[in-house]
Write a protein that holds these residues in place. Structure first.
Motif, mmCIF file in Angstrom:
data_model
loop_
_atom_site.group_PDB
_atom_site.id
_atom_site.type_symbol
_atom_site.label_atom_id
_atom_site.label_comp_id
_atom_site.label_asym_id
_atom_site.label_seq_id
_atom_site.Cartn_x
_atom_site.Cartn_y
_atom_site.Cartn_z
ATOM 1 N N GLU A 156 2.842 13.870 5.000
ATOM 2 C CA GLU A 156 2.257 15.422 5.092
ATOM 3 C C GLU A 156 3.158 16.133 5.775
ATOM 4 O O GLU A 156 3.690 15.767 6.736
ATOM 5 C CB GLU A 156 0.763 15.372 5.728
ATOM 6 C CG GLU A 156 0.249 16.756 5.807
ATOM 7 C CD GLU A 156 -1.187 16.695 6.206
ATOM 8 O OE1 GLU A 156 -1.969 16.329 5.839
ATOM 9 O OE2 GLU A 156 -1.501 17.594 7.115
ATOM 10 N N ASP A 213 10.375 7.676 -5.859
ATOM 11 C CA ASP A 213 8.955 7.769 -6.432
ATOM 12 C C ASP A 213 9.247 7.200 -7.919
ATOM 13 O O ASP A 213 9.923 7.295 -8.798
ATOM 14 C CB ASP A 213 8.620 9.109 -6.849
ATOM 15 C CG ASP A 213 7.451 9.390 -7.965
ATOM 16 O OD1 ASP A 213 6.532 8.688 -7.660
ATOM 17 O OD2 ASP A 213 7.312 10.484 -8.601
ATOM 18 N N ASP A 219 5.795 6.013 -3.172
ATOM 19 C CA ASP A 219 5.837 4.642 -3.728
ATOM 20 C C ASP A 219 6.512 3.729 -2.748
ATOM 21 O O ASP A 219 6.310 2.453 -2.560
ATOM 22 C CB ASP A 219 6.475 4.551 -5.097
ATOM 23 C CG ASP A 219 5.613 5.192 -6.157
ATOM 24 O OD1 ASP A 219 4.236 5.019 -6.090
ATOM 25 O OD2 ASP A 219 5.888 5.542 -7.285
ATOM 26 N N ASP A 273 0.743 -1.431 0.116
ATOM 27 C CA ASP A 273 -0.096 -0.088 -0.160
ATOM 28 C C ASP A 273 1.005 1.146 -0.105
ATOM 29 O O ASP A 273 1.820 1.405 0.635
ATOM 30 C CB ASP A 273 -0.952 -0.102 1.171
ATOM 31 C CG ASP A 273 -1.726 -1.125 1.230
ATOM 32 O OD1 ASP A 273 -2.299 -1.640 0.195
ATOM 33 O OD2 ASP A 273 -2.282 -1.593 2.260
ATOM 34 N N ASP A 274 0.453 2.132 -0.481
ATOM 35 C CA ASP A 274 1.232 3.507 -0.617
ATOM 36 C C ASP A 274 0.931 4.095 0.534
ATOM 37 O O ASP A 274 -0.225 4.193 1.200
ATOM 38 C CB ASP A 274 0.495 4.541 -1.705
ATOM 39 C CG ASP A 274 0.835 4.143 -3.038
ATOM 40 O OD1 ASP A 274 1.763 3.333 -3.210
ATOM 41 O OD2 ASP A 274 -0.115 4.282 -4.023
ATOM 42 N N ALA A 275 2.078 4.895 1.284
ATOM 43 C CA ALA A 275 2.162 5.509 2.343
ATOM 44 C C ALA A 275 1.776 6.860 2.072
ATOM 45 O O ALA A 275 2.341 7.644 1.088
ATOM 46 C CB ALA A 275 3.390 5.464 3.084
ATOM 47 N N THR A 276 0.835 7.485 3.019
ATOM 48 C CA THR A 276 0.612 8.821 2.882
ATOM 49 C C THR A 276 1.422 9.836 3.718
ATOM 50 O O THR A 276 1.626 9.407 4.856
ATOM 51 C CB THR A 276 -0.855 9.353 3.047
ATOM 52 O OG1 THR A 276 -1.834 8.192 2.285
ATOM 53 C CG2 THR A 276 -1.268 10.542 2.940
ATOM 54 N N ARG A 310 1.131 17.605 0.771
ATOM 55 C CA ARG A 310 0.715 16.221 1.136
ATOM 56 C C ARG A 310 0.973 15.243 -0.260
ATOM 57 O O ARG A 310 0.545 15.750 -1.505
ATOM 58 C CB ARG A 310 -0.760 16.339 1.500
ATOM 59 C CG ARG A 310 -1.327 15.058 2.020
ATOM 60 C CD ARG A 310 -2.816 15.155 2.524
ATOM 61 N NE ARG A 310 -3.595 16.202 1.344
ATOM 62 C CZ ARG A 310 -4.737 16.724 2.036
ATOM 63 N NH1 ARG A 310 -5.331 16.224 3.129
ATOM 64 N NH2 ARG A 310 -5.427 17.409 1.033
ATOM 65 N N GLY A 311 0.925 13.950 0.108
ATOM 66 C CA GLY A 311 0.859 12.966 -0.999
ATOM 67 C C GLY A 311 1.127 11.773 -0.713
ATOM 68 O O GLY A 311 1.121 11.190 0.645
ATOM 69 N N LYS A 312 1.298 10.811 -1.910
ATOM 70 C CA LYS A 312 1.397 9.472 -1.476
ATOM 71 C C LYS A 312 3.139 8.991 -2.060
ATOM 72 O O LYS A 312 3.266 9.614 -3.180
ATOM 73 C CB LYS A 312 0.603 8.656 -2.248
ATOM 74 C CG LYS A 312 -0.892 8.747 -1.562
ATOM 75 C CD LYS A 312 -1.927 7.622 -2.396
ATOM 76 C CE LYS A 312 -3.150 7.732 -1.411
ATOM 77 N NZ LYS A 312 -4.044 6.774 -2.017
#
Length: 103
Positions: free
Chosen positions: A65, A98, A84, A60-63, A80-82
């Motif tokens: 911030e 990424d 890889d 799962d992608d980690a979020t 903020r982002g996700k």
């Protein structure tokens, strides 16, 4: 995108439905993460300067911030982002990875 739409979107007043993400890209993303998971950077980067560390990829992608910061004009922002994959570097710090599926 027009200025008004951008403004409304930035203010959280305009929500657009997301386009479905083709499942092939999800499959490629998962394969790349599982390929790199647990590997050392020295085994991946064959030449040139590269950070030394271990890939900590998960399915799962980690979020992430940032902490809020204030611009010169006084506006408070955050990023903020996700991500890889995360790499734990040998010096104890971390790097965000990424993955790209194109050149």
């Amino acid at each position: 995108e027009c200025r008004r739409c951008y403004y409304l979107k930035a203010r959280g007043l305009l929500y657009r439905p997301r386009a479905p993400f083709p499942s092939i890209f999800n499959a490629i993303d998962l394969e790349m993460k599982m390929h790199f998971k647990g590997k050392r950077s020295e085994a991946v980067f064959e030449s040139g300067p590269a950070p030394r560390g271990e890939f900590l990829c998960e399915k799962d992608d980690a979020t992430v911030e940032s902490t809020p910061f204030v611009t010169r004009s006084g506006v408070s922002l955050y990023i903020r982002g996700k991500i890889d994959c995360l790499m734990r570097l040998d010096d104890g710090s971390h790097a965000i990875i990424d993955f790209k599926t194109s050149r």
